[in-house]
Design a protein around this motif. Structure first.
Motif, PDB file in Angstrom:
ATOM      1  N   ASP A 239       0.625  -1.065  -0.177  1.00  0.00           N
ATOM      2  CA  ASP A 239      -0.070  -0.065   0.007  1.00  0.00           C
ATOM      3  C   ASP A 239       1.181   1.565   0.033  1.00  0.00           C
ATOM      4  O   ASP A 239       1.446   1.945   0.683  1.00  0.00           O
ATOM      5  CB  ASP A 239      -0.904   0.038   1.159  1.00  0.00           C
ATOM      6  N   LEU A 240       1.104   2.041  -1.270  1.00  0.00           N
ATOM      7  CA  LEU A 240       2.339   2.980  -1.487  1.00  0.00           C
ATOM      8  C   LEU A 240       1.032   4.098  -0.944  1.00  0.00           C
ATOM      9  O   LEU A 240       0.194   4.543  -1.725  1.00  0.00           O
ATOM     10  CB  LEU A 240       2.594   3.047  -2.434  1.00  0.00           C
ATOM     11  N   CYS A 241       2.052   5.149  -0.828  1.00  0.00           N
ATOM     12  CA  CYS A 241       1.609   6.405   0.145  1.00  0.00           C
ATOM     13  C   CYS A 241       0.667   5.976   0.806  1.00  0.00           C
ATOM     14  O   CYS A 241      -1.419   5.940   0.563  1.00  0.00           O
ATOM     15  CB  CYS A 241       1.167   6.943  -1.564  1.00  0.00           C
ATOM     16  N   ALA A 242       0.737   5.385   1.733  1.00  0.00           N
ATOM     17  CA  ALA A 242      -0.653   4.536   2.749  1.00  0.00           C
ATOM     18  C   ALA A 242      -1.743   5.041   3.753  1.00  0.00           C
ATOM     19  O   ALA A 242      -2.838   5.399   3.625  1.00  0.00           O
ATOM     20  CB  ALA A 242      -0.002   3.492   3.573  1.00  0.00           C
ATOM     21  N   ALA A 243      -0.660   6.250   3.980  1.00  0.00           N
ATOM     22  CA  ALA A 243      -1.340   7.025   4.987  1.00  0.00           C
ATOM     23  C   ALA A 243      -2.915   8.400   4.161  1.00  0.00           C
ATOM     24  O   ALA A 243      -2.905   8.682   3.756  1.00  0.00           O
ATOM     25  CB  ALA A 243      -0.378   7.878   5.846  1.00  0.00           C
ATOM     26  N   PRO A 244      -3.914   7.842   5.348  1.00  0.00           N
ATOM     27  CA  PRO A 244      -4.093   7.545   6.810  1.00  0.00           C
ATOM     28  C   PRO A 244      -4.007   6.415   6.912  1.00  0.00           C
ATOM     29  O   PRO A 244      -4.143   6.050   8.229  1.00  0.00           O
ATOM     30  CB  PRO A 244      -4.922   8.704   7.347  1.00  0.00           C
ATOM     31  N   GLY A 245      -4.659   5.814   5.759  1.00  0.00           N
ATOM     32  CA  GLY A 245      -4.688   4.127   6.641  1.00  0.00           C
ATOM     33  C   GLY A 245      -5.676   3.548   6.471  1.00  0.00           C
ATOM     34  O   GLY A 245      -5.819   2.295   6.466  1.00  0.00           O
ATOM     35  N   GLY A 246      -6.978   4.309   5.612  1.00  0.00           N
ATOM     36  CA  GLY A 246      -8.049   3.677   5.475  1.00  0.00           C
ATOM     37  C   GLY A 246      -8.091   2.068   4.509  1.00  0.00           C
ATOM     38  O   GLY A 246      -8.577   0.654   4.861  1.00  0.00           O
ATOM     39  N   LYS A 247      -7.184   2.287   3.503  1.00  0.00           N
ATOM     40  CA  LYS A 247      -6.819   1.323   2.570  1.00  0.00           C
ATOM     41  C   LYS A 247      -5.776   0.408   3.095  1.00  0.00           C
ATOM     42  O   LYS A 247      -6.093  -1.102   2.807  1.00  0.00           O
ATOM     43  CB  LYS A 247      -6.250   1.831   1.181  1.00  0.00           C
ATOM     44  N   THR A 248      -5.085   0.876   4.365  1.00  0.00           N
ATOM     45  CA  THR A 248      -4.393  -0.310   4.612  1.00  0.00           C
ATOM     46  C   THR A 248      -5.060  -0.942   5.350  1.00  0.00           C
ATOM     47  O   THR A 248      -5.078  -2.682   5.432  1.00  0.00           O
ATOM     48  CB  THR A 248      -2.879   0.053   5.261  1.00  0.00           C
ATOM     49  N   LEU A 249      -5.256  -1.217   5.999  1.00  0.00           N
ATOM     50  CA  LEU A 249      -6.673  -1.577   6.830  1.00  0.00           C
ATOM     51  C   LEU A 249      -7.935  -3.092   6.170  1.00  0.00           C
ATOM     52  O   LEU A 249      -7.940  -3.703   6.573  1.00  0.00           O
ATOM     53  CB  LEU A 249      -7.927  -0.583   7.999  1.00  0.00           C
ATOM     54  N   GLN A 250      -8.057  -2.023   4.971  1.00  0.00           N
ATOM     55  CA  GLN A 250      -9.413  -3.199   3.877  1.00  0.00           C
ATOM     56  C   GLN A 250      -8.509  -4.131   3.756  1.00  0.00           C
ATOM     57  O   GLN A 250      -8.213  -5.136   3.432  1.00  0.00           O
ATOM     58  CB  GLN A 250      -9.529  -1.937   2.877  1.00  0.00           C
ATOM     59  N   LEU A 251      -7.206  -3.384   3.319  1.00  0.00           N
ATOM     60  CA  LEU A 251      -5.973  -4.651   2.647  1.00  0.00           C
ATOM     61  C   LEU A 251      -6.091  -5.838   3.667  1.00  0.00           C
ATOM     62  O   LEU A 251      -6.066  -6.793   3.207  1.00  0.00           O
ATOM     63  CB  LEU A 251      -4.963  -4.405   1.731  1.00  0.00           C
ATOM     64  N   ALA A 252      -5.599  -5.423   5.007  1.00  0.00           N
ATOM     65  CA  ALA A 252      -5.206  -6.573   6.137  1.00  0.00           C
ATOM     66  C   ALA A 252      -6.880  -6.909   6.324  1.00  0.00           C
ATOM     67  O   ALA A 252      -6.406  -8.237   6.940  1.00  0.00           O
ATOM     68  CB  ALA A 252      -4.903  -5.406   7.065  1.00  0.00           C
ATOM     69  N   ALA A 253      -7.500  -6.347   6.096  1.00  0.00           N
ATOM     70  CA  ALA A 253      -9.096  -6.889   6.818  1.00  0.00           C
ATOM     71  C   ALA A 253      -8.972  -7.680   5.913  1.00  0.00           C
ATOM     72  O   ALA A 253      -9.990  -9.490   5.514  1.00  0.00           O
ATOM     73  CB  ALA A 253      -9.972  -6.099   7.107  1.00  0.00           C
ATOM     74  N   ALA A 254      -8.751  -8.116   4.551  1.00  0.00           N
ATOM     75  CA  ALA A 254      -9.014  -8.910   3.396  1.00  0.00           C
ATOM     76  C   ALA A 254      -8.524  -9.676   3.394  1.00  0.00           C
ATOM     77  O   ALA A 254      -7.864 -10.639   2.283  1.00  0.00           O
ATOM     78  CB  ALA A 254      -8.728  -8.096   2.160  1.00  0.00           C
ATOM     79  N   GLY A 255      -6.445 -10.027   4.608  1.00  0.00           N
ATOM     80  CA  GLY A 255      -6.248 -11.690   4.852  1.00  0.00           C
ATOM     81  C   GLY A 255      -4.671 -11.164   4.255  1.00  0.00           C
ATOM     82  O   GLY A 255      -3.680 -12.329   4.039  1.00  0.00           O
ATOM     83  N   TRP A 256      -4.108  -9.745   2.936  1.00  0.00           N
ATOM     84  CA  TRP A 256      -2.942  -9.184   2.671  1.00  0.00           C
ATOM     85  C   TRP A 256      -2.158  -9.631   3.870  1.00  0.00           C
ATOM     86  O   TRP A 256      -2.533  -9.168   5.010  1.00  0.00           O
ATOM     87  CB  TRP A 256      -3.435  -8.542   1.633  1.00  0.00           C
ATOM     88  N   ASP A 257      -0.570 -10.110   3.484  1.00  0.00           N
ATOM     89  CA  ASP A 257      -0.008  -9.986   3.981  1.00  0.00           C
ATOM     90  C   ASP A 257       1.079  -7.920   3.604  1.00  0.00           C
ATOM     91  O   ASP A 257       1.586  -8.210   2.741  1.00  0.00           O
ATOM     92  CB  ASP A 257       1.556 -10.663   3.581  1.00  0.00           C
ATOM     93  N   VAL A 258       0.085  -6.875   4.125  1.00  0.00           N
ATOM     94  CA  VAL A 258       0.677  -6.110   4.077  1.00  0.00           C
ATOM     95  C   VAL A 258       1.326  -4.804   4.661  1.00  0.00           C
ATOM     96  O   VAL A 258       2.148  -4.920   5.273  1.00  0.00           O
ATOM     97  CB  VAL A 258      -0.383  -5.006   4.507  1.00  0.00           C
ATOM     98  N   THR A 259       2.636  -4.139   3.398  1.00  0.00           N
ATOM     99  CA  THR A 259       3.186  -3.394   3.838  1.00  0.00           C
ATOM    100  C   THR A 259       3.291  -2.073   3.180  1.00  0.00           C
ATOM    101  O   THR A 259       2.780  -1.680   2.173  1.00  0.00           O
ATOM    102  CB  THR A 259       5.031  -3.530   2.862  1.00  0.00           C
ATOM    103  N   ALA A 260       2.990  -0.873   4.068  1.00  0.00           N
ATOM    104  CA  ALA A 260       2.583   0.591   4.065  1.00  0.00           C
ATOM    105  C   ALA A 260       3.256   1.322   4.723  1.00  0.00           C
ATOM    106  O   ALA A 260       4.106   1.651   5.325  1.00  0.00           O
ATOM    107  CB  ALA A 260       1.055   0.698   4.990  1.00  0.00           C
ATOM    108  N   VAL A 261       3.410   2.026   3.668  1.00  0.00           N
ATOM    109  CA  VAL A 261       4.174   2.851   2.760  1.00  0.00           C
ATOM    110  C   VAL A 261       3.803   4.396   2.855  1.00  0.00           C
ATOM    111  O   VAL A 261       2.997   4.488   2.046  1.00  0.00           O
ATOM    112  CB  VAL A 261       5.735   2.964   1.824  1.00  0.00           C
ATOM    113  N   ASP A 262       4.554   5.118   3.202  1.00  0.00           N
ATOM    114  CA  ASP A 262       4.369   6.734   2.976  1.00  0.00           C
ATOM    115  C   ASP A 262       5.920   7.471   3.964  1.00  0.00           C
ATOM    116  O   ASP A 262       6.428   7.472   4.509  1.00  0.00           O
ATOM    117  CB  ASP A 262       2.854   7.109   4.599  1.00  0.00           C
ATOM    118  N   ALA A 263       5.592   8.750   2.917  1.00  0.00           N
ATOM    119  CA  ALA A 263       6.329   9.834   3.603  1.00  0.00           C
ATOM    120  C   ALA A 263       6.385  10.272   4.543  1.00  0.00           C
ATOM    121  O   ALA A 263       7.213  11.206   5.243  1.00  0.00           O
ATOM    122  CB  ALA A 263       7.148  10.634   2.398  1.00  0.00           C
TER     123      ALA A 263
END
Length: 426
Positions: A239-263
């Motif tokens: 999840d690139l340009c991840a903050a504030p993180g809603g999409k990271t939470l979605q991907l994690a909840a969908a079972g993915w092994d997520v790496t969230a990156v933001d500057a």
């Protein structure tokens, strides 16, 4: 010899109750209109030392001024012999007083009494006179509000006058709140898609049922669609340009092994808080994507690229007044660098979703047309009808463009561009 006493100015009268919130609103408007900052970016500094209710009032006043700025200024100009400069403090103070009296239900005497101290030795009589004149004339703010002329023209040129008129209607009031549900959770409200609930604007987030339990997070339905296009999975996702993180939470909840990156470390702090609150997990990395390397190929990459944010004007009306063509061009240039870089990190057969919360074709359709011309190893994986709310349809090319005027009866949605790509060759 006694010291001459001379003339002493009268002591300054104490500000009426409520004035500190109005001072904070003035600082917020100054930050947006004169310094070009986003209202959320300026909020903490502008409201420092205020209790939460006063902080909320300052934000509400300044946001409503930004929603109605064109019409407020027309009223002010109708009651002044000589036009006040755009950056004159008297104009700022009149905007604050008028929007309270005409939109926020503040009694006129309270609106002007808490505004006059903001003039700070300036033309109080002018401010009081203009305000009084407009109140005696029973002045009103029209509905729907007017967009700044250059914004209306840009939207109309890109999408037609019907969409531009819908954008005017969309800024009339704060939109409802959308909640994305953690798998298996539920919440009261209207559902436009599985795992989604819409609640009324003004709902207290921290007091709403399920907040403390981490059952949901706030996320406009349009902003929830890019991660929905990736779907469920068990592989590695970026999840690139991840903050504030809603999409990271979605991907994690969908079972993915997520790496969230933001500057932005400060924006990632909110992501970490939401991961803790929801009990979801992801690796969080603070890094510049133009320099960072993941060290692996991902099964799915979500690039929610930095953009002008012109599509989220319903919640952030500051973008109507601070985004100029130069910023749009700068963001488009950055996206043109990030998109091919992110594409390198997709494994063969993997997916990449590119998204921007922008109404500008330069940040959406034109980016993808250029990318596909230069990268034959990627193809559009078309968005399907059952992935979208009723009433929202994908473009014939397979991407999705959401615009003002969509889902109007249900409360509308933000403006986004998104496309799902598959890497079809090494």
């Amino acid at each position: 010899m006694p010291r001459p006493t001379g003339h002493r100015p009268p002591p300054r009268l104490a500000d009426p109750p409520g004035t500190p919130a109005r001072r904070a609103a003035l600082r917020l408007l100054d930050a947006v209109l004169r310094r070009g900052l986003a209202i959320e970016q300026a909020l903490d500094a502008s409201t420092q030392g205020l209790a939460p209710p006063d902080r909320g009032l300052a934000h509400a006043i300044s946001a409503e001024v930004l929603r109605r700025l064109t019409d407020l200024d027309d009223l002010i100009d109708s009651a002044t012999r000589n036009r006040l400069p755009d950056d004159a403090k008297a104009r700022f103070v009149l905007r604050i007083a008028l929007v309270q009296a005409l939109r926020l239900g503040t009694p006129p005497h309270a609106a002007i009494s808490t505004a006059l101290p903001l003039v700070d030795g300036g033309p109080r009589k002018l401010v009081h006179g203009v305000f009084g004149t407009l109140m005696r004339q029973n002045a009103v703010l029209t509905d729907p509000p007017a967009l700044p002329s250059e914004v209306y023209a840009r939207i109309a040129a890109n999408w037609g006058e019907r969409v531009a008129d819908a954008a005017c209607a969309a800024i009339a009031a704060p939109p409802p709140l959308d909640l994305t549900l953690r798998g298996g959770a539920s919440a009261e409200g209207e559902s436009l898609l599985p795992g989604h609930v819409r609640v009324a604007a003004g709902t207290s987030i921290v007091e709403h049922e399920g907040f403390a339990e981490g059952d949901w997070w706030v996320q406009d339905i349009a902003a929830s669609l890019p991660a929905r296009l990736i779907g469920r999975g068990s592989g590695r996702a970026l999840d690139l340009c991840a903050a504030p993180g809603g999409k990271t939470l979605q991907l994690a909840a969908a079972g993915w092994d997520v790496t969230a990156v933001d500057a932005s470390e400060s924006r990632l702090a909110r992501l970490r808080e939401n991961l803790e609150r929801t009990g979801l997990s992801a690796k969080v990395v603070t890094a510049d994507l133009l320099k960072w390397e993941p060290g692996f190929e991902a099964d799915a990459v979500l690039l929610d690229a930095p953009c002008s944010a012109t599509g989220i004007f319903r919640r952030h009306p500051d973008v109507l007044h601070r985004v100029r063509p130069r910023l749009i061009a700068e963001m488009a240039e950055l996206q043109s660098q990030l998109l091919p870089r992110a594409a390198r990190w997709v494994r063969p057969g993997g997916l990449m979703v590119y998204a921007t919360c922008s109404l500008e074709p330069e940040e959406g359709e034109q980016q993808i047309e250029r990318f596909l011309t230069e990268h034959s190893g990627f193809a559009i994986d078309p968005v399907l009808p059952d992935e979208l709310p009723d009433g929202v349809t994908a473009h014939p090319r397979g991407w999705l463009r959401t615009l003002p005027g969509m889902l109007t009866e249900q409360g509308g949605m933000d403006g986004f561009f998104m496309v799902r790509l598959m890497r079809v060759a090494a």
